[in-house]
Design a protein around this motif. Sequence first.
Motif, PDB file in Angstrom:
ATOM      1  N   GLU A  84      16.098   1.906  21.144  1.00  0.00           N
ATOM      2  CA  GLU A  84      16.444   2.806  20.032  1.00  0.00           C
ATOM      3  C   GLU A  84      15.781   4.171  20.165  1.00  0.00           C
ATOM      4  N   ASN A  97      25.440 -12.894   6.895  1.00  0.00           N
ATOM      5  CA  ASN A  97      26.406 -12.248   7.778  1.00  0.00           C
ATOM      6  C   ASN A  97      27.458 -13.239   8.261  1.00  0.00           C
ATOM      7  N   LEU A 155      25.564  -0.151   9.072  1.00  0.00           N
ATOM      8  CA  LEU A 155      26.426  -0.874   9.999  1.00  0.00           C
ATOM      9  C   LEU A 155      27.669  -1.342   9.265  1.00  0.00           C
ATOM     10  N   ASN A 158      30.288  -3.718  10.183  1.00  0.00           N
ATOM     11  CA  ASN A 158      30.960  -5.014  10.236  1.00  0.00           C
ATOM     12  C   ASN A 158      30.017  -6.115  10.701  1.00  0.00           C
ATOM     13  N   THR A 197      30.092  -8.014  13.305  1.00  0.00           N
ATOM     14  CA  THR A 197      29.741  -7.976  14.734  1.00  0.00           C
ATOM     15  C   THR A 197      28.567  -7.048  14.978  1.00  0.00           C
ATOM     16  N   ASP A 198      28.619  -5.861  14.382  1.00  0.00           N
ATOM     17  CA  ASP A 198      27.512  -4.911  14.550  1.00  0.00           C
ATOM     18  C   ASP A 198      26.222  -5.461  13.941  1.00  0.00           C
ATOM     19  N   VAL A 199      26.346  -6.115  12.793  1.00  0.00           N
ATOM     20  CA  VAL A 199      25.159  -6.682  12.147  1.00  0.00           C
ATOM     21  C   VAL A 199      24.579  -7.793  13.005  1.00  0.00           C
ATOM     22  N   ASN A 247      24.810  -8.167  16.273  1.00  0.00           N
ATOM     23  CA  ASN A 247      24.169  -7.570  17.452  1.00  0.00           C
ATOM     24  C   ASN A 247      22.815  -6.963  17.094  1.00  0.00           C
ATOM     25  N   GLN A 248      22.723  -6.377  15.911  1.00  0.00           N
ATOM     26  CA  GLN A 248      21.444  -5.823  15.481  1.00  0.00           C
ATOM     27  C   GLN A 248      20.437  -6.930  15.223  1.00  0.00           C
TER      28      GLN A 248
END
Length: 507
Positions: free
Chosen positions: A331, A415, A441, A443, A445-447, A449-450
Amino acid sequence: MKKSLLYISLLSAAMVFSTGCKKELLNQNSPDKLTSDNFWTTRERAITGLSAAYSRIESFAGWDNFIEARSCREYYREDFVEPGSDAYNYSWWMEIYNYSYNSGNYAIDLLWKDNYRGINFTNQVLENVALMNNSQIDDASKSMILAEAHFLRAYYYFKLLTNFEKVILRDKVPNGENDLPKVPSSRNEVWDAIIADLKAAEPGLPLRGDRPATELGRVTKGAAQAYLGKVLIYRAGEDKGNAKAYFTEASTWLKKVIDSKQYTLIDNYLGMFNGTLTNSAESVFELQQTMDEANGAYYKSQLSDWIAASELGGYGEIYGTQKLLTEMLKEGKVATDGLYDHRVYNTVFFKDDYFNDAANPRVYGKTYDKVFENNTVAFRKWIPASLDLLGNPVAINMPIIRYADVKLLYAEAQNAIGFPDQALIQINEVRARSAMPALQLANTTDVFNQLVHERTMEFTLESSRFYDLRRWGMLQQKMQDAGRTFSTDKSYYPLPLKETQNNPLAK
């Protein structure tokens, strides 16, 4: 609890059923010795029995099991670590790292044996304390002790089920040799037993705030609720067809922990791992250690020596990989103070201005370049705040589950059932503790991955990574990315050789 632990050896000798004993020896009675028939007569003895049940937590017994075997089992299977040079002298360690182990591996045998010892102790508590009358123990103590034993039995079975493909359910104390041979249970049966024990434990346990200081380390209602959430999420990873129901129920239990207001994220992250902070407001369940040797108590270990880099004076048996560092730094320097995510500094030593500041030398009074060469990634967790403690046993409490885990598991469950906005609230609260900015974020999927990233940042070297990757279905790919030899048949350990030799029904 610590004082009672002094009686564990005596209790073990009097109570543990051994398959190696002859029947005629077992049948003899001695009026001046403790037996399972005359031991359970007072509240104090019930607590001593309970202390024995606690004694196998994280296999905290002896050098081989806690320091070497556990470290190999818990850490070497992760994709972000590599062994130090000395590790290559120990074939049973490298078998774990290389996924070349078989049923005769020493670390696997110890894991199985020690957790079944814990189960044996808890079964004795559950059976015998339940039979104690009002003249022997008061109702409140009886209820709490039984609740703690239910939790501990679930804990030991969870350790077994998440490590072994096959597990044998033993829900009672063996009554003779004929009780010992037993077939493995189905995984669903074991999952059901774990959840049933945790649900039996939860109502009878006190909140953290209701535990007196003398009982720190004993199980609380929050621990049972947190483990219910964790167990259900792990089960969801295995039973995809029923995953939504498990995630939904997990959310309910984890929300109870959050809503209890008994826990909080603490600012002193590193203090939880270097011996300067014990039983913090973030700790939900914690392995107790102490440097206090009063009354002969001895609850400390040399785990720090095993983990500490050789450049620091440790044995240097484990290091982080460059891939770990890349993930932790990805990051960039976006923390509110212009640094990287603060968790990276508290987890590893690495080549960076932060550790090379001559005006503030942060590697135990030195700069990175004065200690390490090239781009070494050395672990900082589980290393004492003062290096002069290395070389001897040192007491560093080990948080087994902490509030950050509760929040991120709750985020994962929310999620998974379609509430990424609720998940993001928890993620951002955990990030804020490390001076990281809030995320927006869009969606699930993004959540997700985070969440994968956040669990790396938060729980590296806390025995989480391997199990997370497996339940997410990412284990084989991540091992391949790390250049590790791995096949899916190594996702679980086999039944230990000694078990299959001694138990003709264990196949």
